[in-house]
Scaffold this active site. Structure first.
Site, PDB file in Angstrom:
ATOM      1  N   ALA A 157       0.820  -1.212   0.000  1.00 16.41           N
ATOM      2  CA  ALA A 157       0.000   0.000   0.000  1.00 16.41           C
ATOM      3  C   ALA A 157       0.853   1.262   0.000  1.00 16.41           C
ATOM      4  O   ALA A 157       0.375   2.340  -0.366  1.00 16.41           O
ATOM      5  CB  ALA A 157      -0.912   0.000   1.226  1.00 16.41           C
ATOM      6  N   LYS A 158       2.110   1.146   0.399  1.00 16.54           N
ATOM      7  CA  LYS A 158       2.972   2.323   0.522  1.00 16.54           C
ATOM      8  C   LYS A 158       3.338   2.926  -0.838  1.00 16.54           C
ATOM      9  O   LYS A 158       3.802   4.072  -0.899  1.00 16.54           O
ATOM     10  CB  LYS A 158       4.232   1.969   1.302  1.00 16.54           C
ATOM     11  CG  LYS A 158       3.963   1.556   2.741  1.00 16.54           C
ATOM     12  CD  LYS A 158       3.287   2.651   3.557  1.00 16.54           C
ATOM     13  CE  LYS A 158       3.184   2.278   5.023  1.00 16.54           C
ATOM     14  NZ  LYS A 158       2.556   3.333   5.845  1.00 16.54           N
ATOM     15  N   ASP A 159       3.134   2.185  -1.918  1.00 16.07           N
ATOM     16  CA  ASP A 159       3.316   2.777  -3.260  1.00 16.07           C
ATOM     17  C   ASP A 159       2.465   4.034  -3.409  1.00 16.07           C
ATOM     18  O   ASP A 159       2.867   5.007  -4.049  1.00 16.07           O
ATOM     19  CB  ASP A 159       2.892   1.788  -4.349  1.00 16.07           C
ATOM     20  CG  ASP A 159       3.928   0.708  -4.615  1.00 16.07           C
ATOM     21  OD1 ASP A 159       4.918   0.632  -3.871  1.00 16.07           O
ATOM     22  OD2 ASP A 159       3.719  -0.067  -5.568  1.00 16.07           O
ATOM     23  N   THR A 212       7.509   1.452   2.996  1.00 15.63           N
ATOM     24  CA  THR A 212       7.559   2.810   2.463  1.00 15.63           C
ATOM     25  C   THR A 212       8.905   3.055   1.796  1.00 15.63           C
ATOM     26  O   THR A 212       8.980   3.673   0.729  1.00 15.63           O
ATOM     27  CB  THR A 212       7.327   3.852   3.580  1.00 15.63           C
ATOM     28  OG1 THR A 212       6.053   3.614   4.170  1.00 15.63           O
ATOM     29  CG2 THR A 212       7.356   5.262   3.017  1.00 15.63           C
TER      30      THR A 212
END
Length: 339
Positions: A44-46, A76
């Site tokens: 999800a950090k994309d 991240t």
């Protein structure tokens, strides 16, 4: 010859939701996983890496030749390193020693300069990864510090992407969102968007034993006595991130290191989804919330699975590591026969 193509960065977002089956068969309602491992950087950090970097470019903060500095538990950092490669920036990362060796090796492979900092020190200790990142930023001319824990763009990234995606994918029928909270950007941004569409949607947070977030949410008190070492990466905190909007979150539950690890392995073995440590925590949280009576037969629950299992091969997917932690008994290993 003509064909459709996309730049790698354009593939960020629009991850699928997948209905869960065997792992939730005894729970009331329908349960869906938002599988963030489908992002090109496998987490999800994309989303925040792209949004924060492109916003900094638009504001003239990031310029050709800039160096990006960040504090990270691994995901991240990988996403920032990936986007930095695509956009031509150098990347320096301060990483917690709790991060798996798989994550640290991946960061180095992606061209980042990595500083590994002791995990079990106070946030204001000069050796903490927060303070090391601040120092590296001050010592590096032309650098920009992402500072995800205290950057409102962390929330905004999910408000503009993850929230609208889930609303559309569920045709607005979602009743509950379950998300792990570390920096808090995912649960805050996604939850804010969903609450604006339907204020009755329950936003349920997942915290770790050894973290201060649940008690702070309930009492407004930062209690240092809550802090002790734990194994889960990217979930819970020993400080209060301003990237967490506690007003959006309805309730927290805490999940143990052991339960999260065992449930992650269960997801792989029953749902066929190879997911990370916090995904196990999120599903375990769903079970705990169900036991507490949060759901009924009409509930439509979306659980965010934040990253891919490949980043934990030397941790939760290692029988040796699991046995060392006391999460498996010696001899519980399955699937390998030595001839």
């Amino acid at each position: 010859m003509s064909f459709d193509s996309s730049k790698l960065i354009e593939l960020i977002g629009n991850t699928p939701i997948i209905q869960l089956d065997k792992t939730v068969q005894n729970l009331p309602g329908d349960f869906y996983a938002k599988v963030e491992a489908f992002n090109p950087g496998h987490s999800a950090k994309d989303r925040i890496a792209r949004h924060i970097i492109e916003t900094a470019e638009a504001r003239g903060i990031l310029k050709p030749g800039s160096v990006i500095v960040e504090t990270t538990s691994g995901n991240t950092g990988f996403s920032i390193a990936m986007v930095s490669i695509l956009k031509g920036y150098q990347c320096i990362l301060a990483v917690s020693s709790k991060s798996s060796t798989d994550k640290i090796d991946m960061l180095k492979t992606m061209g980042a300069k990595v500083y590994v900092c002791p995990a079990n020190v106070a946030a204001d200790d000069p050796k903490s990864y927060y303070k090391v990142a601040e120092r590296l930023h001050q010592e590096t001319p032309g650098s920009v510090y992402i500072n995800q824990y205290f950057n409102e763009l962390n929330i905004e990234a999910h408000y503009k992407s993850t929230g609208p995606e889930i609303w559309k994918q569920t045709n607005g029928e979602i009743t509950h969102l379950i998300a792990c909270s570390g920096t808090g950007g995912t649960i805050s941004g996604t939850g804010k968007y969903l609450k604006e569409q339907n204020p009755d949607i329950q936003i349920l947070g997942v915290d770790a034993y050894g973290s201060v977030l649940k008690k702070y949410h309930e009492t407004g008190e930062f209690d240092e006595n809550e802090i002790f070492p734990y194994k889960i990466e990217g979930m819970g905190k020993n400080l209060i991130p301003t990237a967490t909007d506690f007003s959006v979150i309805d309730e927290f539950t805490k999940v143990s290191d052991k339960d999260a690890a065992l449930v992650a392995r269960e997801i792989a073995q029953t749902e066929g989804l190879f997911v990370g440590y916090t995904s196990g925590a999120a599903l375990q949280a769903a079970r705990q919330f169900a036991e507490a009576g949060k759901f009924d037969k009409n509930s439509k629950v979306v659980i965010i699975f934040p990253d891919h299992g490949s980043r934990y091969m030397n941790k939760i997917y290692s029988d040796n590591w699991m046995t060392e932690q006391g999460f498996l008994e010696k001899g519980d290993e399955e699937g390998i026969v030595y001839i």
